[in-house]
Design an enzyme around this catalytic site. Structure first.
Site, mmCIF file in Angstrom:
data_model
loop_
_atom_site.group_PDB
_atom_site.id
_atom_site.type_symbol
_atom_site.label_atom_id
_atom_site.label_comp_id
_atom_site.label_asym_id
_atom_site.label_seq_id
_atom_site.Cartn_x
_atom_site.Cartn_y
_atom_site.Cartn_z
ATOM 1 N N HIS A 216 0.808 -1.219 0.000
ATOM 2 C CA HIS A 216 0.000 0.000 0.000
ATOM 3 C C HIS A 216 0.843 1.272 0.000
ATOM 4 C CE1 HIS A 216 -2.313 3.219 2.005
ATOM 5 N NE2 HIS A 216 -3.296 2.761 1.252
ATOM 6 N N CYS B 52 -0.894 -2.967 -16.024
ATOM 7 C CA CYS B 52 -1.089 -1.846 -15.106
ATOM 8 C C CYS B 52 -0.501 -2.120 -13.735
ATOM 9 C CB CYS B 52 -2.562 -1.472 -15.003
ATOM 10 S SG CYS B 52 -3.581 -2.787 -14.349
HETATM 11 C C1 PEP Z 1 -2.099 -5.422 -9.785
HETATM 12 O O1 PEP Z 1 -2.428 -6.327 -9.042
HETATM 13 O O2 PEP Z 1 -1.116 -5.473 -10.532
HETATM 14 C C2 PEP Z 1 -2.878 -4.176 -9.824
HETATM 15 C C3 PEP Z 1 -2.612 -3.232 -10.692
HETATM 16 O O3 PEP Z 1 -3.852 -4.029 -8.886
HETATM 17 P P1 PEP Z 1 -3.590 -3.621 -7.359
HETATM 18 O O4 PEP Z 1 -2.182 -3.204 -7.226
HETATM 19 O O5 PEP Z 1 -4.537 -2.546 -7.073
HETATM 20 O O6 PEP Z 1 -3.913 -4.895 -6.656
#
Ligand code: PEP
Ligand code: MG
Length: 826
Positions: free
Chosen positions: A430, A781
């Site tokens: 986080h 992403c």
């Molecule tokens: C991921 O898991 O790569 C993602 C982009 O989602 P998050 O980081 O919000 O879990």
């Protein structure tokens, strides 16, 4: 061999090496360098090279004498002329230039009787004595074997240079080695000293350590150095570029008198004071730049108000601003093409220009270190809680939030802080994800740090700091320093954008940003993002908004849930409008809620393993009104904005899918919302539906998903977590640091995409998805979207775009261009 043969066959006057068919193997690196300078028509200090295979012959006084005869011919001056004196400089260079122990003796050829007159002429109060003393010591130690300690002792007693020379000469005489008073004999002895030192066990060890061959040879170079009065003679160093601006503006220093063996600490004079003016130096540096295709650095001497080069080299690692300006200048001059200009700049150069940097002097006290989670640097008072960070920052003090880890409730503190440090957590945890989104420097997983909340102190390896004391954080290296280190502000400037425009023409991959609100999206677009590749809608409920999402997640009956959802959707519509306005007509991928319960509910989350629990689409299928409510908020925001003529390309994304049925159900929820908005507004909102590929199963059934989705986005944070079974919040700081130290892993797979495992899953998913849906849009992403090595893998895998945090967009544009060049080259 006779001396006449030596002159005609062995010794090579500067500039004649290549003409005689010799290369660096014989001429040494310096011999080749001066050949080039002469060929370019540049003024060079006259000299003679004794090639590698004949270097040993210089110990013969008759051959040393012949070398000096030749040197006098090429220099056009004679040794021993009191009006126009010459000194001899002896240097050695190996073929690679990286000699084990370099030799540079600038003061040979001084005759003891002439020292006082020479020193007077040079007018520097002892400089001639100093260079002479250095020569006597070098020769005495290495050719005659006089212990270095004896010289050190004599030097200690005799602080005045003239006295030191007398003592050193006496030492040599006492050792049965009267120091020669003749230039050729001095040269022969100096050559012998150099060869003996080169053959010493210590030098051999050094060569081994440097990976150089044991029997490596070197060439000697004998130069004629003119010395004279300070009004017209001296020496200096110069660089072609001003380090502050990167523009062509020669900078450097100049000193009157003679060069010494060791670097001098007395200040030099600006180049404007050069006897004879600086025009020739400027034009020389210009010629060198064009020839070397890089920033040039020269050592020179001024002899009778004329410039002559002693050495010239290309600056191997110019400062970022210089590297960029230079690449643009060379491209504009047609010396290199745009592609070469783009290829010559490293992504780390861009990072350095876009983020503040600490100006380290070497005197800093390192307090602790951790993972470099978000680039940049800042100084602030230690705040051990989000509340304290807000309070002090509102009072005008810069703060650094230091916490065990962060959760959504800490957003106000993270926003207030100049930098964030966490004891736990990794690059995809986080704190790291949010800090990168906010553009705050961050260090995560600083595991040696102990926070004592009660005593309001932080400790690390024997040092302790109180809350409120200043620390300096370098998020690019992962180092925390006690106290305040000077911070250099970022200065991107127009050159960077010009270079990135070249990069944009070279790259194939599109670059988008992960942005959760209008402010981040606007910043990303200013940095050149071509759209938003991930809006994490749960991030719209951080900080003050947290109670909204908590109330929804903790609702115990349908009425409570419905009421919470109405508020949640209303807040979200505002946020969407803000986001879509910033995005304009570009594409924007809005991911529906994926709220790992422990992040949003803390202690109230009743899951043992929240990352594998009721997250993403799973929650939405248990609470079937959630996604329709979010989708309605999104579509209504679009309708409002479209009324003003702005029509973002909506992509609605479903997270954490593992079953095709999950996606099909969620897609139905979204369609229902679109139909409702159309019924109430009369506007059919254009949108596509896609899914994240974050679970290994999703990758393996990508063909089934591609039958439902119009796009797939690889969420490589979770995909890495689930492929390795490595908790993205827990394992990185300790386990992965140990694994990389033990060489089990080359780098953390959360920082750089694992090509063998995770990469292979992505490859499989792409093949299967395209088999069913050839035109399906594919992107990434996860945090890897901003990492240069991962971007290259994405290029090789044939993705359509990468998406990364706004501050990493410029680097990603360049990295995508580099990736295209790398793929084209293979
Ligand atoms: C991921 O898991 O790569 C993602 C982009 O989602 P998050 O980081 O919000 O879990
Ligand atoms: Mg994820």
């Amino acid at each position: 061999m006779t001396s006449t043969e030596a002159v005609s066959t062995i010794f090579v006057p500067y500039g004649q090496g290549r003409g005689r068919g010799l290369d660096e193997a014989e001429l040494g690196a310096h011999g080749v360098e001066v050949d080039r300078l002469v060929a370019l028509g540049l003024p060079v200090v006259p000299g003679v090279t004794v090639p590698v295979s004949h270097a040993a012959s210089l110990v013969r006084p008759d051959l040393a004498s012949a070398a000096l005869d030749l040197l006098q011919q090429v220099a056009g001056r004679r040794f021993g002329d009191p009006e126009h004196p010459l000194l001899i400089r002896l240097l050695a260079s190996t073929p690679s230039g990286s000699a084990g122990i370099p030799v540079d003796l600038p003061g040979l050829g001084i005759i003891s009787g002439s020292v006082p007159a020479l020193d007077d002429l040079v007018g520097s109060g002892g400089a001639i004595y100093e260079v002479f003393a250095a020569v006597i010591r070098f020769v005495g130690e290495h050719a005659a074997g006089i212990p270095g300690d004896d010289f050190a002792e004599a030097e200690y007693i005799a602080s005045a240079p003239a006295e030191r020379v007398a003592k050193f000469l006496a030492l040599c005489t006492d050792a049965g080695f009267p120091f020669p008073d003749h230039p050729a004999e001095q040269l022969a002895r100096a050559a012998e000293a150099t060869l003996r030192r080169w053959a010493s066990p210590r030098a051999g060890r050094l060569r081994r350590r440097q990976g150089l061959p044991e029997d490596l040879g070197f060439a000697f170079h004998v130069q004629a150095i003119r010395v004279g009065p300070p009004q017209t003679c001296g020496y200096g160093v110069a660089e072609s570029r001003d380090p502050a601006t990167g523009t062509f503006a020669p900078t450097g220093t100049f000193r009157r008198s003679v060069r010494r063996m060791i670097a001098e600490d007395r200040p030099g004079e600006p180049l404007d004071h050069l006897p004879g003016g600086r025009d020739l130096l400027v034009s020389t540096l210009r010629t060198l730049e064009l020839h070397m295709r890089g920033a040039a650095q020269v050592e020179f001497e001024i002899r009778d108000a004329e410039l002559a080069l002693l050495a010239a080299r290309r600056v191997e690692r110019p400062a970022p601003r210089t590297a960029i300006r230079l690449a643009l200048d060379l491209a504009e001059a047609g010396i290199i093409d745009d592609v070469t200009a783009v290829g010559s700049i490293r992504t780390s150069d861009i990072e350095a220009l876009l983020h503040p940097q600490l100006q380290l002097t070497g005197g800093e006290t390192e307090f602790a270190s951790g993972l470099p989670a978000s680039a940049g640097a800042a100084v602030g008072r230690i705040a051990l809680s989000s509340e304290r960070a807000v309070e002090w920052s509102e009072g005008g003090d810069p703060v650094v939030l230091v916490a065990e880890e962060t959760s959504p409730g800490d957003l106000p503190g993270m926003l207030a802080a100049k930098a964030i440090v966490t004891v736990r957590g990794g690059l995809a945890a986080h704190a790291a994800v949010v800090a990168r989104g906010l553009g705050r420097p961050a260090i995560c997983g600083a595991t040696a740090v102990r926070i004592h909340k009660a005593g309001r102190t932080v400790a690390s390896e024997g040092q302790s700091l109180s809350e409120g004391e200043l620390i300096s954080v370098d998020g690019s290296s992962g180092t925390i320093y006690a106290g305040a280190v000077h911070v250099i502000p970022p200065q991107p400037g127009g050159d960077l954008e010009a270079l990135l425009r070249h990069a944009d023409r070279v790259r194939r991959l599109k670059v988008r940003a992960n942005a959760d609100n209008g402010r981040d999206a606007a910043l990303a677009i200013r940095h050149g993002a071509e759209g938003v590749g991930l809006c994490r809608t749960e991030h719209q409920f951080l900080g003050d908004r947290l109670p909204l999402v908590r109330r929804y997640l903790l609702a115990t009956d349908a009425d409570e849930e419905a009421a919470a959802l109405v508020e949640l959707a209303a807040a979200q519509k505002e946020d969407f409008l803000d986001l879509l306005t910033a995005v304009g007509n570009r594409p924007v991928t809005v991911r529906l809620l994926d709220a790992p319960l422990h992040e949003f509910l803390g202690e109230q989350a009743h899951e043992v393993n929240p990352m594998l629990g009721l997250r993403g689409v799973r929650l939405a299928l248990m609470r079937t009104e959630l996604y329709p409510a979010q989708a309605r908020a999104l579509f209504s925001a679009w309708v409002d904005l479209a009324a003003t003529g702005v029509t973002p390309q909506l992509e609605v994304m479903v997270p954490l899918v593992a079953l095709a049925g999950e996606l099909a159900s969620a897609a139905q929820h979204i369609r229902r919302a679109a139909a409702e908005v159309e019924a109430s507004t009369g506007v059919a909102v254009p949108y596509t539906v896609g899914t994240m590929v974050e679970t290994p199963r999703a990758a393996l059934i990508a063909d089934q998903l591609a039958g439902i989705a119009q796009f797939l986005s690889f969420g490589t944070n979770d995909l890495t977590q689930l492929t390795y079974g490595f908790s993205r919040d827990d394992v990185e700081a300790q386990l992965l640091t140990a694994y990389t130290e033990q060489k089990l892993l080359p780098v953390s797979p959360f920082a750089s995409l694992d090509p063998d495992g995770v990469g292979e899953l992505i490859r499989t998913a792409i093949t299967r998805a395209r088999r069913v849906h050839p035109a399906i849009k594919l992107g990434i992403c996860g945090e890897h979207g901003g990492d240069p090595a991962s971007i290259e893998l994405c290029e090789r895998l044939g993705l359509d775009y990468v998406s990364c945090s706004p501050s990493r967009v410029p680097g990603a544009r360049l990295a995508a261009a580099h990736a295209a060049l790398a793929v084209a080259a293979t």
